[in-house]
Design an enzyme around this catalytic site. Structure first.
Site, PDB file in Angstrom:
ATOM      1  N   GLU A 473       1.045  -1.424   0.416  1.00 19.50           N
ATOM      2  CA  GLU A 473      -0.216  -0.038  -0.097  1.00 19.50           C
ATOM      3  C   GLU A 473       0.986   1.338  -0.242  1.00 19.50           C
ATOM      4  OE1 GLU A 473      -2.481   1.953   3.115  1.00 19.50           O
ATOM      5  OE2 GLU A 473      -2.600   0.122   3.261  1.00 19.50           O
ATOM      6  N   ASP A 546      -1.227  -0.940   6.053  1.00 17.09           N
ATOM      7  CA  ASP A 546      -1.283  -0.290   6.919  1.00 17.09           C
ATOM      8  C   ASP A 546      -2.397  -1.228   8.107  1.00 17.09           C
ATOM      9  OD1 ASP A 546       0.358   1.263   6.121  1.00 17.09           O
ATOM     10  OD2 ASP A 546      -1.036   2.867   5.848  1.00 17.09           O
ATOM     11  N   ASP A 548      -4.849  -0.322   9.955  1.00  9.80           N
ATOM     12  CA  ASP A 548      -5.589   0.533  10.718  1.00  9.80           C
ATOM     13  C   ASP A 548      -6.479  -0.006   9.832  1.00  9.80           C
ATOM     14  OD1 ASP A 548      -4.888   1.233   8.359  1.00  9.80           O
ATOM     15  OD2 ASP A 548      -4.001   2.969   8.980  1.00  9.80           O
ATOM     16  N   ASP A 550      -7.966   2.242   7.016  1.00 11.09           N
ATOM     17  CA  ASP A 550      -7.744   2.394   6.277  1.00 11.09           C
ATOM     18  C   ASP A 550      -7.548   0.621   4.782  1.00 11.09           C
ATOM     19  OD1 ASP A 550      -9.677   4.584   5.676  1.00 11.09           O
ATOM     20  OD2 ASP A 550      -7.425   5.328   6.077  1.00 11.09           O
TER      21      ASP A 550
END
Length: 693
Positions: A473, A546, A548, A550
């Site tokens: 990403e 990541d 998180d 997102d």
């Protein structure tokens, strides 16, 4: 413990049931959870056969917390009178004699799935304890069994348990009268404890599988109500299934895509003769030629997608591995549609190309049911129908019914039949085009290819099984990953944020999307029906996003792409998710001893680590580093935690049930917003672990 001094009068019974205990796989397929569920459905199917014959319209299944299961019905009840040949009650015959039951002749059941007469007796043989109660003639009759042998349990305190002392019958069996039944009330209640000497450790009843098949049965038997109650968890699970419609509703439920036709119903029947051994009053088996009726009922529709959803049943018993009825269905479909394409070849522009079976089945959702007296199954698990004459009857019904539909002058029928022909010809042309492309464009490695995306950072190795493609990403994470990777076998492909949601998008939109097209191109095995896993350029595909919300969303979008267009990669266990840490804790040491670094992967783990350090009076740096993304790590940290095979953790993505997975993807990623909103608001069914793989 089973008694070792059972009487001689039971030897003939136990001889048959001992064979079941020695070779259970021969009767129930396996001794894991699959075999456990097969036993349960042997009992339930007996109640369903009663409902099919017009006796009883309600079945209840209760999964108790003590690992027992109970099945109730409101049917006629197992016969309690004495069977003249054995001198035993009907209940004892059903539960202790192999190949005994009311489904061998035509007197009790016109069409039934339980035709081998071993279902109840096999379940009894493989149960540590089985209790049966029958309501008939204003009375409740009861009998108990221990690993197939009838007798009495000494249930102290009234609580039933398989560990209670057991006394087998010696001189004669007793079908005891346990109470009174209300006037006009009949039915059967069976409760049993599976024998843990037989079934593998950890095997347990699967609630989702039970619910799925109960729903399926309710579709197949309109008017039947099936109640499921699971008392094993902290909260009871209660479901009721009852459908007034038939298999047309089943097709609508199963269809994974938007329709291009209505749900068509193809119905018909045929007769055939077969020679079977018939038991004569004298006890001899005499070969007799009988005329059989075969009823065929099919519901089908074509959709916009390319997936095929097909279910086949014989007397409502599922035949997941097909058989002669499925062969007849495909034969009739192929023969008729090939003739239609040839007749319309000028309009369809097909030339000399021939339809393949996959062309016709693409986008088809169909439910096929046949009802045959005494069908020939291959094995007790009844997964394959073997009656030869059914093939020609089903093919004839399909051909005749489709001919009427295609000859109809109704506007809807004419437009829908034209759409079907257009679709299958389009599938044929796509298949031929893909084959031609595959023959002329062989897979090129990274050094030979000039068409691979420029942003791909490839590995040096040509060993496919040992290579890894890491989908990273963002460009910031790519820069660090370049320094952290092992360039011999680890390739990197950066994506820019969140890719296209392919659950909503069309195939053309997906292929025109730069990120999706790059992933498919780099993997090198095609997409959709033409996907060939043997051509994949990498042994593993690892999603690095990541830790998180997102990142979880990006992983979900990537999984949707793989699930819809490269599913064999998931099914082969070649798709993974990297597990980057959330925190870095640096523990300080006095003197020259180097500091210790501890990585944690959740808030709970961090709390545990800090509590341990506090108990040990160890000092750690504050503030503790919280990683917001992969780009915040330096190369050594990323290599140690996420990329180095010696230290990293990967989560393998599995699809154990493709049908359920497809529904989850449609719920979470599809066009229909309302169900997704309800799902999120409810919150009770939401488990981030199901998405954040």
């Amino acid at each position: 413990m089973a008694s070792s001094d059972y009487s001689a009068r039971h030897l003939s019974v136990l001889e048959g049931l001992e064979a079941v205990r020695k070779r259970p796989g021969m009767y129930i397929g396996s001794t894991d959870a699959r075999g456990l569920m097969h036993c349960l459905w042997e009992i339930i199917d007996n109640s369903v056969d009663e409902a099919l014959s017009g006796h009883g319209s309600q079945i209840s299944v209760i999964l108790h917390a003590d690992d027992s299961v109970e099945v109730h019905d409101r049917a006629r009840g197992i016969p309690v009178d004495i069977e003249p040949k054995t001198g035993l009650s009907g209940v004892e015959v059903v539960f202790t004699k192999l190949h005994a039951g009311g489904k061998f002749g035509s007197g009790s059941y016109a069409a039934s799935g339980g035709l081998h007469g071993v279902g109840a007796s096999v379940v009894n043989a493989l149960s540590e304890r089985l209790d049966v109660e029958v309501d008939r003639n204003g009375k409740t009759y009861a009998m108990s069994f221990h690993r197939g042998e009838p007798g009495n349990f000494d249930d102290k305190g009234g609580e039933k348990t398989p560990d209670a002392p057991f006394a087998p019958f010696i001189s004669g069996s007793e079908l005891r009268i346990a109470g009174k039944a209300a006037r006009g009330v009949t039915g059967t209640r069976i409760r049993y404890w599976a024998d843990r000497q037989i079934f593998t450790k950890g095997a347990e009843f699967q609630t989702e599988e039970l619910l799925s098949r109960a729903r399926q049965t309710a579709f197949l038997v309109p008017g039947l109500t099936i109640d499921i109650l699971d008392l094993r968890g902290e909260e009871p699970v209660t479901e009721t299934f009852s459908f007034a419609g038939g298999i047309s509703e089943f097709v609508d439920y199963l269809s994974p895509d938007a329709p291009i036709t209505d749900t068509w119903r193809l119905q018909g029947s045929g007769t055939f003769t077969e020679t079977v051994p018939v038991l004569q009053p004298t006890g001899a088996m005499v070969p007799t030629e009988l005329t059989r009726d075969c009823e065929v009922d099919i519901a089908l529709r074509w959709g916009t997608g390319y997936e095929t959803v097909f279910r086949s049943f014989v007397n409502i018993i599922a035949t997941p591995k097909g058989g002669t009825h499925q062969n007849g269905f495909e034969q009739g479909l192929m023969k008729f549609l090939r003739a239609q394409v040839e007749a319309n070849s000028r309009r369809l522009k097909v030339g000399n190309d021939k339809l393949d079976k996959d062309d016709i089945l693409a986008g088809l959702t169909a439910v096929l049911t046949v009802r045959v007296p005494e069908p020939q199954f291959e094995g007790q698990t009844k997964e394959i129908l073997g009656t030869p004459a059914v093939r020609a009857i089903v093919a004839s019904v399909v051909t005749k019914a489709l001919a009427e539909r295609f000859a109809s002058t109704k506007r809807d029928d004419k437009s829908q039949t034209a759409l079907v022909l257009d679709k299958i010809v389009s599938e044929m042309k796509s298949r031929i085009s893909a084959r031609s492309h595959k023959e002329t464009q062989r897979r090129k490695n990274a050094l030979e290819s000039s068409s691979l995306p420029a942003k791909l950072v490839d590995c040096r190795s040509n060993d496919v099984l040992n290579s890894e493609l890491m989908i990273v990403e963002g460009d910031s994470a790519l820069g660090t990953a370049k320094l952290a990777r092992d360039s011999e076998y680890q390739a990197l492909l950066p994506i820019r944020g969140k890719i296209l949601n392919v659950q909503k998008a069309s195939v053309s939109d997906m292929l025109s999307n730069l990120e999706c097209a790059s992933i498919i191109q780099v993997i090198g095995a095609g997409s959709g029906r033409s996907f060939d896993i043997d051509q994949a350029r990498y042994g593993k595909v690892i999603m690095m996003a990541d830790a998180d919300v997102d990142g979880a969303h990006i992983r979900t979008l990537l999984l949707t792409l793989f699930f819809r267009y490269m599913r064999p990669m998931i099914e082969a266990g070649r798709v993974y998710s990297a597990v980057p840490p959330l925190h870095r804790v640096i523990v300080k040491h006095a003197g020259k001893k180097p500091n210790e670094t501890i990585y944690t992967y959740s808030e709970r783990e961090l709390e545990g680590v800090l509590a341990t350090l506090k108990r040990q009076n160890k000092v750690y740096e504050n503030p503790i580093q919280r990683y917001k993304g992969l780009g915040e790590m330096d190369a050594d940290q990323l290599a140690t935690t996420t990329m180095d095979r010696r230290h990293r953790t990967l989560r393998r993505v599995n699809v154990n049930d493709a049908e359920d997975a497809a529904r989850v993807f449609e719920l979470l990623m599809g066009n229909d917003v309302a169900p997704r909103k309800e799902f999120i608001i409810a919150g009770d069914g939401f488990d981030r672990g199901r998405i954040d793989v």
